[in-house]
Design a protein around this motif. Sequence first.
Motif, PDB file in Angstrom:
ATOM      1  N   UNK A  84      28.174  19.688 -10.095  1.00 52.19           N
ATOM      2  CA  UNK A  84      28.108  21.363 -10.354  1.00 52.19           C
ATOM      3  C   UNK A  84      28.102  22.050  -9.343  1.00 52.19           C
ATOM      4  N   UNK A  85      26.962  21.644  -8.369  1.00 53.40           N
ATOM      5  CA  UNK A  85      26.589  22.441  -7.323  1.00 53.40           C
ATOM      6  C   UNK A  85      27.939  22.466  -6.424  1.00 53.40           C
ATOM      7  N   UNK A  86      28.546  21.508  -5.977  1.00 54.25           N
ATOM      8  CA  UNK A  86      29.653  21.602  -5.137  1.00 54.25           C
ATOM      9  C   UNK A  86      30.736  22.405  -5.543  1.00 54.25           C
ATOM     10  N   UNK A  97      23.493  30.224 -16.582  1.00 57.34           N
ATOM     11  CA  UNK A  97      22.513  29.377 -17.120  1.00 57.34           C
ATOM     12  C   UNK A  97      23.244  29.224 -18.704  1.00 57.34           C
ATOM     13  N   UNK A  98      23.513  30.161 -19.289  1.00 55.37           N
ATOM     14  CA  UNK A  98      23.638  30.076 -20.646  1.00 55.37           C
ATOM     15  C   UNK A  98      24.894  28.969 -20.826  1.00 55.37           C
ATOM     16  N   UNK A  99      25.857  28.729 -19.881  1.00 55.36           N
ATOM     17  CA  UNK A  99      26.886  27.787 -20.106  1.00 55.36           C
ATOM     18  C   UNK A  99      26.524  26.569 -19.919  1.00 55.36           C
ATOM     19  N   UNK A 100      25.406  26.187 -19.069  1.00 56.39           N
ATOM     20  CA  UNK A 100      24.646  25.011 -19.194  1.00 56.39           C
ATOM     21  C   UNK A 100      24.122  24.705 -20.502  1.00 56.39           C
ATOM     22  N   UNK A 101      23.351  25.804 -21.097  1.00 57.78           N
ATOM     23  CA  UNK A 101      22.731  25.472 -22.183  1.00 57.78           C
ATOM     24  C   UNK A 101      23.528  25.263 -23.316  1.00 57.78           C
ATOM     25  N   UNK A 102      24.810  25.996 -23.357  1.00 51.38           N
ATOM     26  CA  UNK A 102      25.769  25.729 -24.336  1.00 51.38           C
ATOM     27  C   UNK A 102      26.150  24.299 -24.518  1.00 51.38           C
ATOM     28  N   UNK A 142      17.352  21.436 -13.770  1.00 51.63           N
ATOM     29  CA  UNK A 142      16.867  22.775 -13.654  1.00 51.63           C
ATOM     30  C   UNK A 142      17.484  23.786 -14.455  1.00 51.63           C
ATOM     31  N   UNK A 143      17.842  23.538 -15.479  1.00 54.14           N
ATOM     32  CA  UNK A 143      18.459  24.557 -16.616  1.00 54.14           C
ATOM     33  C   UNK A 143      17.055  25.261 -17.119  1.00 54.14           C
ATOM     34  N   UNK A 144      17.012  26.749 -16.929  1.00 52.13           N
ATOM     35  CA  UNK A 144      16.049  27.328 -17.791  1.00 52.13           C
ATOM     36  C   UNK A 144      16.165  27.806 -19.243  1.00 52.13           C
ATOM     37  N   UNK A 275      31.902  16.311 -16.678  1.00 52.95           N
ATOM     38  CA  UNK A 275      30.848  15.335 -16.799  1.00 52.95           C
ATOM     39  C   UNK A 275      30.036  15.352 -17.745  1.00 52.95           C
ATOM     40  N   UNK A 276      29.744  16.689 -18.176  1.00 54.34           N
ATOM     41  CA  UNK A 276      28.773  17.076 -19.427  1.00 54.34           C
ATOM     42  C   UNK A 276      29.652  17.469 -20.748  1.00 54.34           C
ATOM     43  N   UNK A 277      30.771  17.630 -20.770  1.00 55.98           N
ATOM     44  CA  UNK A 277      31.663  17.859 -22.006  1.00 55.98           C
ATOM     45  C   UNK A 277      32.861  17.196 -22.249  1.00 55.98           C
ATOM     46  N   UNK A 278      33.100  17.048 -23.469  1.00 53.92           N
ATOM     47  CA  UNK A 278      34.569  16.370 -23.477  1.00 53.92           C
ATOM     48  C   UNK A 278      35.739  17.009 -23.392  1.00 53.92           C
TER      49      UNK A 278
END
Length: 280
Positions: A84-86, A97-102, A142-144, A275-278
Amino acid sequence: MAYFVAPDSIVRRIWGTADTVLFIFAGAAAEFALNKAVDWLYFTGRLPADPLGRLFSTVDYARRIVFADRVGAEKAIDTIAAIHGAVEKKRGYAIPDWAYRDVLFLLVAYSIKAFEVLERPLTGPEHEEIVAVFCRVGQRMGVPGLPGSYAEWRAAREQHLAQDLALSPHSTDLYRQYRKHLGRPRYQLLRAVQGLVVPASVRIQLHLPDGSWINPAVKFYRLTKRWPASQWAKNAMLPSEYQARIHALDAAPVELAPPRDAAAVAAPRGCPFHKAVPSA
């Protein structure tokens, strides 16, 4: 040996069964097509170009986290964060951040829904365990702002559904790719399964069927899934070249090889969310 997810956790049962995993990703593929951060899928274009390959890449990472020991699981999560960072660095700004939480929230939602459709209602402690596992993943990344309980997750989930979803040209294009790579019969089956597991707001925006026509088949499958003849249901969802990988999902992968895209950290080959969603 220490584990990131306890061997007797309901999360291992959910993610250790091929049919449940396929239902999870059917639902999540629908919802993420509506996410307002879906443009990240198009930054490198890998997911739209190869949705089925991205599905199995996603599964590899998710199951590594669920079934590996703590060290292995944390390495997998750190690899996800590095990818993600790259991509964020390459694009020039951060995924919100809200997208990571979603993403974490929809994995919780469809883990619950898929299991309940195919197995049985979950208990209160099982709901709490599912939320806790995926929030630990988020904390490691590190997701808040993550919820501390199932009740808090439900409230945040409702807010997400109301604020973070919208039909866009990307939504339409993703569904075009699903149809192209699945073929019409499997595409219609995908839409039927999606209609069965997604919230009403998602179903309406995507004009999905309500799942009623597939409900009798799902109920019959629940009664017969232990029979060898019932394997047709899994085979029907994806093209024949993926059948071996589908059946492999029924094995408990305690020791997993590194995910195929692990080398993508230095030069990411796909969008960060693959990597985290289908993908479908």
